[in-house]
Design a protein around this motif. Structure first.
Motif, PDB file in Angstrom:
ATOM      1  N   GLY A 141      50.306  15.827  46.292  1.00  0.00           N
ATOM      2  CA  GLY A 141      49.465  14.660  46.584  1.00  0.00           C
ATOM      3  C   GLY A 141      49.821  14.059  47.929  1.00  0.00           C
ATOM      4  O   GLY A 141      48.952  13.712  48.734  1.00  0.00           O
ATOM      5  N   ALA A 142      51.138  13.967  48.192  1.00  0.00           N
ATOM      6  CA  ALA A 142      51.589  13.374  49.453  1.00  0.00           C
ATOM      7  C   ALA A 142      51.134  14.221  50.639  1.00  0.00           C
ATOM      8  O   ALA A 142      50.716  13.694  51.667  1.00  0.00           O
ATOM      9  CB  ALA A 142      53.110  13.250  49.441  1.00  0.00           C
ATOM     10  N   ILE A 143      51.206  15.544  50.480  1.00  0.00           N
ATOM     11  CA  ILE A 143      50.829  16.427  51.598  1.00  0.00           C
ATOM     12  C   ILE A 143      49.320  16.394  51.819  1.00  0.00           C
ATOM     13  O   ILE A 143      48.833  16.254  52.944  1.00  0.00           O
ATOM     14  CB  ILE A 143      51.310  17.873  51.324  1.00  0.00           C
ATOM     15  CG1 ILE A 143      52.843  17.912  51.365  1.00  0.00           C
ATOM     16  CG2 ILE A 143      50.732  18.844  52.349  1.00  0.00           C
ATOM     17  CD1 ILE A 143      53.443  19.240  50.960  1.00  0.00           C
ATOM     18  N   ALA A 144      48.575  16.493  50.712  1.00  0.00           N
ATOM     19  CA  ALA A 144      47.109  16.576  50.840  1.00  0.00           C
ATOM     20  C   ALA A 144      46.505  15.276  51.353  1.00  0.00           C
ATOM     21  O   ALA A 144      45.419  15.270  51.933  1.00  0.00           O
ATOM     22  CB  ALA A 144      46.498  16.939  49.489  1.00  0.00           C
ATOM     23  N   LYS A 149      39.254  18.819  45.741  1.00  0.00           N
ATOM     24  CA  LYS A 149      39.945  19.999  45.190  1.00  0.00           C
ATOM     25  C   LYS A 149      41.326  19.614  44.652  1.00  0.00           C
ATOM     26  O   LYS A 149      41.737  20.050  43.575  1.00  0.00           O
ATOM     27  CB  LYS A 149      40.129  21.056  46.287  1.00  0.00           C
ATOM     28  CG  LYS A 149      38.973  22.040  46.391  1.00  0.00           C
ATOM     29  CD  LYS A 149      39.428  23.254  47.168  1.00  0.00           C
ATOM     30  CE  LYS A 149      38.365  24.354  47.066  1.00  0.00           C
ATOM     31  NZ  LYS A 149      38.335  25.177  48.270  1.00  0.00           N
ATOM     32  N   VAL A 150      42.032  18.805  45.439  1.00  0.00           N
ATOM     33  CA  VAL A 150      43.392  18.425  45.031  1.00  0.00           C
ATOM     34  C   VAL A 150      43.330  17.505  43.814  1.00  0.00           C
ATOM     35  O   VAL A 150      44.111  17.651  42.867  1.00  0.00           O
ATOM     36  CB  VAL A 150      44.132  17.714  46.181  1.00  0.00           C
ATOM     37  CG1 VAL A 150      45.601  17.533  45.837  1.00  0.00           C
ATOM     38  CG2 VAL A 150      43.994  18.515  47.462  1.00  0.00           C
ATOM     39  N   LEU A 151      42.385  16.571  43.826  1.00  0.00           N
ATOM     40  CA  LEU A 151      42.244  15.675  42.671  1.00  0.00           C
ATOM     41  C   LEU A 151      41.944  16.495  41.417  1.00  0.00           C
ATOM     42  O   LEU A 151      42.454  16.209  40.331  1.00  0.00           O
ATOM     43  CB  LEU A 151      41.141  14.639  42.908  1.00  0.00           C
ATOM     44  CG  LEU A 151      41.416  13.609  44.018  1.00  0.00           C
ATOM     45  CD1 LEU A 151      40.285  12.601  44.118  1.00  0.00           C
ATOM     46  CD2 LEU A 151      42.724  12.857  43.769  1.00  0.00           C
ATOM     47  N   LEU A 158      48.655  11.469  42.425  1.00  0.00           N
ATOM     48  CA  LEU A 158      47.363  10.772  42.587  1.00  0.00           C
ATOM     49  C   LEU A 158      47.544   9.480  43.385  1.00  0.00           C
ATOM     50  O   LEU A 158      46.690   9.104  44.193  1.00  0.00           O
ATOM     51  CB  LEU A 158      46.779  10.433  41.210  1.00  0.00           C
ATOM     52  CG  LEU A 158      46.182  11.598  40.418  1.00  0.00           C
ATOM     53  CD1 LEU A 158      45.898  11.172  38.977  1.00  0.00           C
ATOM     54  CD2 LEU A 158      44.889  12.101  41.069  1.00  0.00           C
ATOM     55  N   ALA A 159      48.670   8.798  43.151  1.00  0.00           N
ATOM     56  CA  ALA A 159      48.893   7.501  43.807  1.00  0.00           C
ATOM     57  C   ALA A 159      49.006   7.640  45.320  1.00  0.00           C
ATOM     58  O   ALA A 159      48.887   6.661  46.050  1.00  0.00           O
ATOM     59  CB  ALA A 159      50.158   6.848  43.251  1.00  0.00           C
ATOM     60  N   VAL A 202      46.395  19.135  35.691  1.00  0.00           N
ATOM     61  CA  VAL A 202      47.771  18.937  35.206  1.00  0.00           C
ATOM     62  C   VAL A 202      47.773  17.856  34.121  1.00  0.00           C
ATOM     63  O   VAL A 202      48.389  18.008  33.059  1.00  0.00           O
ATOM     64  CB  VAL A 202      48.713  18.524  36.369  1.00  0.00           C
ATOM     65  CG1 VAL A 202      50.101  18.155  35.846  1.00  0.00           C
ATOM     66  CG2 VAL A 202      48.830  19.649  37.390  1.00  0.00           C
ATOM     67  N   LEU A 203      47.047  16.768  34.373  1.00  0.00           N
ATOM     68  CA  LEU A 203      46.995  15.675  33.389  1.00  0.00           C
ATOM     69  C   LEU A 203      46.368  16.132  32.076  1.00  0.00           C
ATOM     70  O   LEU A 203      46.739  15.669  30.998  1.00  0.00           O
ATOM     71  CB  LEU A 203      46.187  14.493  33.950  1.00  0.00           C
ATOM     72  CG  LEU A 203      46.925  13.615  34.968  1.00  0.00           C
ATOM     73  CD1 LEU A 203      45.975  12.617  35.612  1.00  0.00           C
ATOM     74  CD2 LEU A 203      48.076  12.864  34.289  1.00  0.00           C
TER      75      LEU A 203
END
Length: 893
Positions: A706-709, A721-723, A748-749, A729-730
């Motif tokens: 999440g941090a990278i994307a 796509k990342v979300l 996500l945060a 995963v969730l």
């Protein structure tokens, strides 16, 4: 407030004392409490109980006509003394009994108080299924430390009073009741059963306990004494995996402390919704059910083992030897934390124990630098629970280790055994530990206690080295940077005798050549500031060690040596609690990283190498990431590699993803957070798609992806796509303690401007979501808030306002943590009302500390953020150029 209580000059550290703090002392004692007997009947559906509390008191003085007991929010029905009704006043906090006959020394009183409690606020907790959590077990458990026993029975509630106790309790079938001491009777009573427990050894009120539930019971033993584990039915295998080492730990600690385990049994009860990790009630420890490990969690989770040995150590330090006042809590918490280090040494290895100790030191150092600095012993606070911080646990552990280093192993254990044997079944203060050390060893360690226990802080050393080849002299300059250069900085100086080692690698020098050339130079070693020296030979290196006295802001020491050393080891053994910045040439750092026998010294060398940067540092660090024998060093090397702004650092790190040790893989994944590129994104996506044996590695991958994307990458992946990946995963990775899904929530945060990410998070703050995941999501709302639109910010604030009304301790702490990350004045209002309305001193303190964070965030945050983003982009371009340059240079060589 007088200056003597509050030293405002705290070297730029925030003070520990908050407004309203005052000195606390134990109350005057009317007499000795000899015995407490609780006789209770529980009504679990109504979250209530009724019964009586009988206290046998032996008066110390004649003529006392009023007794004052602690009793909060209890319904007091009647008070009798020796079966004669007494007049009493009750204000909801203290019960004042007007004695019809004044006390006489030696004439015992039996005080009997009939009372009932409905929906208690604290002290005793009723856990039951509800519509949101239909699978929650039915349980009742108590938590007395620090001063919460008064919420479930009337008592003289402070640790200075020790008495025997018994508890008789009526519970509905099929529930069982577990308490201190021995079970002396059980009686059937229709659909109910009465359990009668008796604790024959004296202990304080805060260690009296009751735990009720439909538990599976697993029986073990140590030398004929029962060792039992109680867990929810169906979790028997997890219980064995998590607690089966207990009998061996009892044997280990009995020998170390020189006192066989002192109570008739040892029970560990895992309960739901517990507000701590564990609580060492006498002979009956309560633990959070979140410590129960499944097979995968056991791969890289030693926290449970540490928790089990920590609470067990308290049976001696805390329960057998009781602190007289909360201000001396470090004696028990420090030793329980140090017992985690000792057990690591016993069960794994000396280097692992050294690394464990470094991690403990860092947790204290982080509190000291970012939260407040305080003496370990202080009786000035608002509520005693505020003292339960990193200063008494982790710093306490480091202090015990320094005592051990001062005395040597043999004398250290002699001192500890003397302390336990002389003070068994009594109360102690810090001075009693100093006295035991002196009695057992003849050593006076007041100098150490004065520097590390009775005042705040620690030394921050900067160490520089140079070699004079003409004179064959090594020069070491040590600066204590915590002390200001001006005159008054001297009060912050430490005065310590520190061993400095010169390392020679085996291929470089034959041992007989290792001489000390003081005589040839016509210099006495004392004149060089050098006290004594010794030689240590290990398979790869030899260490020539000198001890010097470091007591000024800046000192230079000169060592005449036969040969130039390959590396320098400051504070050989790394026994002192300190911070260190090494200023050595790169060749010496590389040799230290490879050859220093002490893992902590290798870690310091890795940190110093990363600061130097460049390709040479990367090559040395990547070799260490592959070859260092200790996983802890490989973990730290991965962190340092990521700090070097060269593309080559990435290739070096990637190799670490194949490490057999899950802790190392986790560290590599977290390190990739520093290297936000399309390549690192692809790697992490691969981990999430393929999976990893470790929950924690998958959790870290979810968070970092999440941090990278969400960073400003040129060819960044599409947000949706990342979300979608994190959402999967969730939806699919529910598992042990929600570790992996909590990682996805943290991922996500990172999408601070995404409404879609926020919508997903808000879903997972609803009641019914498994608690560990819900708490992680509440905290994540604070992080995502800083880039959201005004309308979405309002939604977040509304949600947190609603959550702040929940009474569960862990929810309130999570809400405070979320609000503390926000950048809006409105967060302050919610934190203020949380601080005013909570019944918990820790929540109140946490909310107040978060208010000051928000006020800081509001400052000039927007301009800062823009500057930070511009700077990050420049750094990236700069890195690409430097990496190319390093490659060209390497080729030309």
């Amino acid at each position: 407030m007088s200056k003597s209580y509050f030293d405002t000059d705290n070297n730029g550290h925030k003070p520990f004392e908050l407004p309203g703090a005052r000195p606390h002392y134990n109350p005057d004692r009317p007499g000795q409490v000899e015995h407490i007997f609780l006789d209770l009947s529980l009504d679990i559906p109504k979250q209530s109980y009724q019964g009586s509390c009988s206290i046998r008191l032996l008066p110390i003085r004649n003529g006392i006509d009023r007794l004052t007991l602690d009793a909060v929010n209890l319904n007091i029905e009647s008070v009798q003394v020796d079966e004669v009704p007494q007049n009493f006043d009750y204000d909801g906090e203290q019960l004042s009994i007007q004695l019809s006959e004044a006390t006489q020394v030696g004439k015992r009183l039996l005080i009997a108080i009939a009372y009932s409690v409905v929906k208690p606020q604290r002290g005793i907790y009723f856990i039951q299924p509800d519509k949101h959590y239909p699978n929650k077990p039915t349980q009742v458990w108590t938590q007395g430390e620090d001063e919460d026993s008064r919420f479930w029975f009337p008592c003289f509630d402070y640790p200075g009073q020790l008495s025997t106790s018994e508890i008789r309790v009526r519970v509905p079938n099929p529930l069982v009741a577990i308490s201190n001491g021995e079970l002396i009777d059980t009686t059937e009573d229709g659909d109910y059963k009465i359990y009668h427990w008796s604790q024959q050894q004296v202990h304080p009120t805060y260690l009296m306990t009751l735990a009720v539930g439909d538990f599976a019971e697993i029986r073990d033993e140590w030398k004929g004494k029962p060792v039992t584990y109680y867990v929810e039915k169906g979790r028997e295998e997890d219980a064995k995996r998590s607690m089966e080492k207990t009998p061996r730990m009892i044997e280990f600690l009995s020998q170390k402390y020189g006192y066989p385990y002192p109570f008739p049994k040892y029970a560990q009860v895992c309960v739901d919704d517990f507000i701590f990790g564990g609580m060492e009630n006498t002979s009956t420890t309560l633990l959070t059910d979140r410590c129960l490990l499944d097979e995968r969690a056991a791969l890289d989770n030693r926290n449970t083992e540490a928790l089990v040995v920590h609470e067990l150590a308290h049976q001696w330090f805390g329960d057998l030897v009781v602190i007289k006042h909360w201000s001396h809590a470090w004696i028990k918490e420090g030793m329980a934390s140090y017992s985690e280090v000792m057990w690591t040494e016993q069960e794994y290895s000396l280097p692992e124990a050294a690394y464990y100790r470094l991690l403990e030191a860092r947790r204290y150092l982080s509190e000291d630098s970012s939260r407040y600095r305080r003496p370990m012993v202080t009786h000035v606070y608002r509520e005693a629970i505020e003292l339960y911080d990193r200063h008494i646990y982790e710093k306490g552990s480091c202090v015990y280790h320094m005592i051990r280093a001062q005395l040597g192993d043999e004398l250290f254990w002699q001192a500890i055994q003397t302390f336990v044997q002389d003070n068994a079944h009594k109360t102690v203060e810090t001075i009693d530990l100093l006295r035991a050390i002196e009695k057992a060893t003849g050593r006076n360690l007041s100098f150490l206690f004065d520097q590390y226990v009775y005042r705040g802080g620690h030394p921050d050393f900067k160490v520089a080295y140079s070699w004079d080849g003409d004179a064959n002299l090594a020069k070491i300059t040590v600066t204590q940077t915590q002390a200001a250069e001006a005159k008054n900085g001297s009060k912050d100086l430490f005065d310590l005798k520190i061993p400095i080692g010169f390392g020679y690698t085996q291929e470089e020098v034959k041992s007989e050549e290792l001489g000390v050339r003081n005589e040839k130079l016509g210099v006495k070693s004392e004149e060089l500031g050098v006290k004594n020296h010794s030689k240590l030979i290990t398979p790869n290196s030899q260490l020539l060690t000198f001890t010097v006295r470091v007591n000024e802001r800046e000192q230079s020491f000169y060592f005449p040596l036969e040969n130039k050393p390959q590396f320098i080891s400051f504070d050989v053994g790394n026994n002192y609690l300190k911070t260190v910045a090494l200023e050595y040439p790169i060749a010496e750092l590389k040799a230290q990283l490879e050859f220093d026998p002490d893992p902590i010294s290798r870690i310091y060398a890795a940190t110093a190498l990363a600061k130097k940067g460049g390709l040479e540092a990367i090559i040395a660090l990547s070799k260490s990431l592959k070859n260092d024998p200790l996983w802890g060093v490989r973990v730290e090397v991965a962190k340092q590699l990521a700090k070097i702004n060269l593309d080559q650092a990435f290739d070096a790190l990637v190799a670490g993803l194949k490490d057999k040790n899950a802790y190392v893989r986790r560290s590599v994944v977290e390190a990739l957070n520093q290297i936000k590129t399309a390549e690192s994104y692809k790697l992490l996506r691969g981990i999430l798609q393929k999976g990893d044996p470790s929950y924690y590695v998958e959790a870290a991958a979810s968070r970092v992806i999440g941090a990278i994307a969400s960073a400003n990458l040129e060819d960044k992946p599409k947000e949706d796509k990342v979300l979608k990946l994190l959402k999967s995963v969730l939806e699919e990775k529910a598992g042990w303690n929600e570790v992996v899904r909590s990682g996805a929530v943290a991922g996500l945060a990172e999408f601070k401007t995404s409404e879609a990410a926020l919508n997903l998070l808000i879903e997972y703050t609803k009641l019914g979501v498994p608690q560990p995941l819900r708490l992680a999501t509440i905290r994540a709302l604070g992080k995502i808030s800083v880039g959201q639109s005004p309308a979405n910010l309002e939604r977040i604030l509304e949600k947190l306002t609603e959550l702040a009304k929940e009474t569960f301790f862990l929810t309130q702490i999570a809400v405070a943590a979320a609000l503390g990350q926000m950048e809006t004045p409105k967060a302050v209002g919610i934190l203020r009302s949380l601080a005013e309305q909570t019944a918990d001193g820790r929540v109140r303190r946490s909310a107040e500390e978060e208010i000051s964070k928000v006020q800081k965030n509001i400052g000039s945050e927007k301009t800062l953020r823009q500057l930070r983003e511009d700077f990050d982009q420049l750094k990236q371009q700069n890195q690409e150029l430097r990496s190319r340059l390093e490659n060209l240079e390497a080729k030309s060589k």
